[in-house]
Design a protein around this motif. Structure first.
Motif, PDB file in Angstrom:
ATOM      1  N   VAL A 180       0.953  -1.683   0.485  1.00 49.47           N
ATOM      2  CA  VAL A 180       0.167   0.070   0.317  1.00 49.47           C
ATOM      3  C   VAL A 180       0.927   1.315  -0.177  1.00 49.47           C
ATOM      4  O   VAL A 180       0.651   1.941  -0.732  1.00 49.47           O
ATOM      5  CB  VAL A 180      -0.810  -0.450   1.307  1.00 49.47           C
ATOM      6  N   SER A 185      -1.603  -0.786  -7.174  1.00 50.49           N
ATOM      7  CA  SER A 185      -3.270  -0.149  -7.800  1.00 50.49           C
ATOM      8  C   SER A 185      -3.830  -1.862  -7.500  1.00 50.49           C
ATOM      9  O   SER A 185      -5.263  -1.758  -7.277  1.00 50.49           O
ATOM     10  CB  SER A 185      -3.381   0.194  -8.927  1.00 50.49           C
ATOM     11  N   HIS A 186      -3.122  -2.663  -7.297  1.00 49.68           N
ATOM     12  CA  HIS A 186      -3.657  -4.170  -7.806  1.00 49.68           C
ATOM     13  C   HIS A 186      -2.816  -5.460  -6.255  1.00 49.68           C
ATOM     14  O   HIS A 186      -1.640  -5.008  -6.764  1.00 49.68           O
ATOM     15  CB  HIS A 186      -4.022  -4.535  -8.579  1.00 49.68           C
ATOM     16  N   LYS A 231      -8.052   0.535   3.459  1.00 49.08           N
ATOM     17  CA  LYS A 231      -6.923   1.573   2.337  1.00 49.08           C
ATOM     18  C   LYS A 231      -7.227   1.866   1.039  1.00 49.08           C
ATOM     19  O   LYS A 231      -6.518   2.706   0.187  1.00 49.08           O
ATOM     20  CB  LYS A 231      -6.076   0.126   2.641  1.00 49.08           C
ATOM     21  N   GLY A 232      -8.191   0.952   1.098  1.00 48.02           N
ATOM     22  CA  GLY A 232      -9.397   1.884  -0.735  1.00 48.02           C
ATOM     23  C   GLY A 232      -9.252   0.735  -1.287  1.00 48.02           C
ATOM     24  O   GLY A 232      -9.916   0.973  -2.595  1.00 48.02           O
ATOM     25  N   PHE A 233      -9.019  -0.628  -1.233  1.00 49.36           N
ATOM     26  CA  PHE A 233      -8.788  -1.682  -1.911  1.00 49.36           C
ATOM     27  C   PHE A 233     -10.004  -2.397  -2.006  1.00 49.36           C
ATOM     28  O   PHE A 233     -11.053  -2.774  -1.054  1.00 49.36           O
ATOM     29  CB  PHE A 233      -8.033  -2.254  -2.156  1.00 49.36           C
ATOM     30  N   LYS A 243      -7.766  -0.846  -6.190  1.00 49.14           N
ATOM     31  CA  LYS A 243      -8.487   0.431  -5.877  1.00 49.14           C
ATOM     32  C   LYS A 243      -9.164   0.566  -7.386  1.00 49.14           C
ATOM     33  O   LYS A 243      -8.798  -0.771  -8.297  1.00 49.14           O
ATOM     34  CB  LYS A 243      -6.983   1.330  -6.307  1.00 49.14           C
TER      35      LYS A 243
END
Length: 376
Positions: A180, A185-186, A231-233, A243
């Protein structure tokens, strides 16, 4: 014939063999690698007429860059000659941290690679040793930083949890925190599976390896899901987190049960109701392609019942699950009539229905095999 939406290209070479891996792979001399890439380019030519609707290309392995820069560029050049790369929505190359050398980055950019997936597996030195990985934390960090500096925004990493009896969420969280912090992004987060004919299986049989208990793996998974959500995932598939906008479009072709083409020794594909796997033997593969023939090792034509089973099993891997109306439009069948067990699973809370979607509830995802076995 329905043209495939996705193209997977397999390169079975590695610089070293990891302790857990059961994919088709090998270490090989340069001459054999050159013969293989020649054959792979010939196989691409054989199927070029099917490429008009491609949306994604994924080059995996093995370790694709284990062939070296000249042979890898030969492959990229062939793909560029046969595929309208500008029309692709995603073009992925799988790499290991040591592959990301300064001279490789311009090559990836020049040939239109939009996504790089890195086999990090862990940032923890002991875990990397157990897994038989040949990189360390620093090389993984440097690889990610180099990719970002080169302008790659779509970077994914593979991470493994449940590495042995000492693994814990604290250790897994440290791996996730590193990813993170590096702006990944993945994240693909996989539980370690001890496969037959692997080094870890040999160690297990000799009493030299103690696996992580299943109940601890379940705890690690649940906590990891919550951590990544904070964390936005978004968890869009059982083991995959992204994300917004960075979901793997190529892998979604698999889970949506759409047509895809697999090229290379050991590669799998699904075309016109036929699932096939190319032969897992290099000389046989090369000989077949040189003769202008498909290199099938296995080929199975699916009946309607088989296709519907696979639709459900693959679809339930997705967080959103299966859309009932989409299923009905695709097969002209009511999913609850085809699979009456759905009502029982709903009653037990192993499936949930919201709107037109059937899915496995988050608190039951780690028990997904208990759900999916009902559709086999």
């Amino acid at each position: 014939m329905i043209n495939p939406q996705a193209l997977y290209i397999h390169i079975p070479f590695c610089d070293s063999i990891c302790a857990y891996c059961d994919f088709y792979k090998m270490m090989a001399k340069p001459a054999l690698k050159a013969r293989y890439i020649d054959a792979l380019c010939a196989e691409i030519d054989m199927h070029a007429a099917l490429f008009s609707d491609l949306k994604t290309v994924y080059i995996g392995g093995g370790t694709p860059l284990a062939v070296g820069k000249p042979l890898f560029e030969q492959l990229l050049r062939k793909i560029a000659a046969c595929v309208d790369v500008g029309r692709l929505t995603e073009y992925t190359v799988e790499v290991n941290p040591h592959d990301i050398k300064p001279e490789i980055l311009p090559l990836l950019r020049f040939y239109g690679i939009t996504r790089v997936n890195i086999g990090v597996e862990s940032f923890n030195a002991l875990k990397l040793k157990i897994l038989g990985r040949n990189h360390d934390k620093q090389s993984a960090v440097e690889a990610i930083k180099r990719l970002k500096e080169a302008g790659f925004a779509n970077i994914g990493v593979d991470l493994i949890y449940g590495v042995d009896y000492r693994d814990s969420f604290r250790k897994v969280k440290a791996d996730l925190r590193h990813a993170v912090k590096l702006g990944i992004s993945h994240i693909s987060l996989y539980a370690l599976i001890i496969e037959e004919k692997t080094i870890l299986k040999q160690r297990l049989d000799k009493g030299l390896y103690r696996p992580c208990p299943d109940d601890r793996e379940a705890v690690i998974y649940r906590k990891a899901v919550r951590y990544l959500e904070r964390k936005g995932f978004n968890r869009y598939e059982m083991s995959n987190f992204a994300k917004p906008g960075f979901e793997s479009r190529h892998n979604c072709v698999y889970w949506n049960n759409e047509n895809y083409l697999g090229l290379g020794a050991g590669a799998a594909g699904y075309l016109d109701d036929v699932r096939y796997t190319n032969v897992r033997h290099l000389e046989t593969y090369i000989s077949a392609v040189q003769s202008g023939k498909n290199a099938y090792g296995e080929r199975v034509e699916l009946a309607l019942a088989d296709k519907m089973k696979e639709e459900v099993i693959l679809g339930l891997r997705k967080t959103e699950g299966i859309n009932i109306k989409t299923f009905a439009n695709k097969y002209n069948k009511d999913i609850t009539v085809v699979f009456p067990v759905i009502d029982e699973l709903l009653a037990k809370g192993l499936l949930r229905k919201e709107g037109d979607n059937l899915f496995i509830p988050e608190d039951k995802v780690f028990l997904s095999n208990e759900v999916l076995v009902n559709f086999i």
